[in-house]
Design a protein around this motif. Structure first.
Motif, PDB file in Angstrom:
ATOM      1  N   ASP A 100      35.178  41.711  33.896  1.00 54.97           N
ATOM      2  CA  ASP A 100      35.152  42.569  35.084  1.00 54.97           C
ATOM      3  C   ASP A 100      35.952  43.855  34.898  1.00 54.97           C
ATOM      4  OD1 ASP A 100      37.731  41.677  35.164  1.00 54.97           O
ATOM      5  OD2 ASP A 100      37.640  40.924  37.211  1.00 54.97           O
ATOM      6  N   ARG A 103      39.289  44.287  36.974  1.00 49.78           N
ATOM      7  CA  ARG A 103      39.296  44.191  38.435  1.00 49.78           C
ATOM      8  C   ARG A 103      39.930  42.884  38.918  1.00 49.78           C
ATOM      9  NH1 ARG A 103      34.174  42.733  41.181  1.00 49.78           N
ATOM     10  NH2 ARG A 103      35.208  41.420  42.671  1.00 49.78           N
ATOM     11  N   GLU A 107      43.104  42.402  41.408  1.00 48.52           N
ATOM     12  CA  GLU A 107      42.977  41.676  42.670  1.00 48.52           C
ATOM     13  C   GLU A 107      43.998  40.553  42.765  1.00 48.52           C
ATOM     14  OE1 GLU A 107      38.947  40.374  42.901  1.00 48.52           O
ATOM     15  OE2 GLU A 107      38.249  42.263  43.740  1.00 48.52           O
TER      16      GLU A 107
END
Length: 152
Positions: A100, A103, A107
């Motif tokens: 990803d 990301r 997060e």
């Protein structure tokens, strides 16, 4: 504002309690702080925010696990798929996050920071309640009777 609402609640409970019961149920400062923290809505709200932040972190971490979802669709009549006959579809979707581009890590860091913030908010709410209870206890012991404070 929370200090005044706590002071009013404690004052009213002391004033509305009959004198005979006050003599029998005299609380220590520690007991009064615990009782105030148990009934104060700001502590409950801060605790709920902490629980929500912990759940968000769990949700963010679960995105790296395989995801399975299902769907069902039915169409009937001339607006349906194809020539207007009944068309039923069922399906299962399986997905897995492989990459990803950072990301997920961001997060998780954000969710962990929200837990820290919610934990500090909970500690702050408990400290506010302890302070207001201690002030009211001190005032009651100095004046020998409960104080009545009216908020505007």
């Amino acid at each position: 504002m929370r200090l005044w609402s706590s002071l009013i609640a404690i004052s009213l409970s002391l004033v509305l309690t009959p004198r005979a019961m006050q003599a029998e149920e005299c609380l220590t400062l520690v007991q009064a702080v615990k009782k105030s923290a148990a009934i104060d809505p700001s502590v409950g709200a801060a605790s709920a925010r902490l629980t929500g932040a912990e759940a968000r972190l769990l949700g963010v971490k679960s995105e790296w696990r395989p995801q399975v979802s299902g769907f069902a669709q039915t169409n009937d009549g001339p607006t349906g798929i194809g020539d207007g006959r009944t068309n039923n579809q069922l399906g299962i979707t399986v997905s897995q996050r492989l990459w990803d581009f950072g990301r997920g890590r961001a997060e998780q860091a954000s969710a962990a920071a929200q837990i820290t913030k919610a934990d500090h908010t909970l500690d702050g709410a408990k400290n506010d309640i302890a302070t207001s209870t201690a002030v009211m206890s001190l005032a009651a012991s100095l004046f020998g009777k409960p104080l009545i404070i009216f908020a505007r």
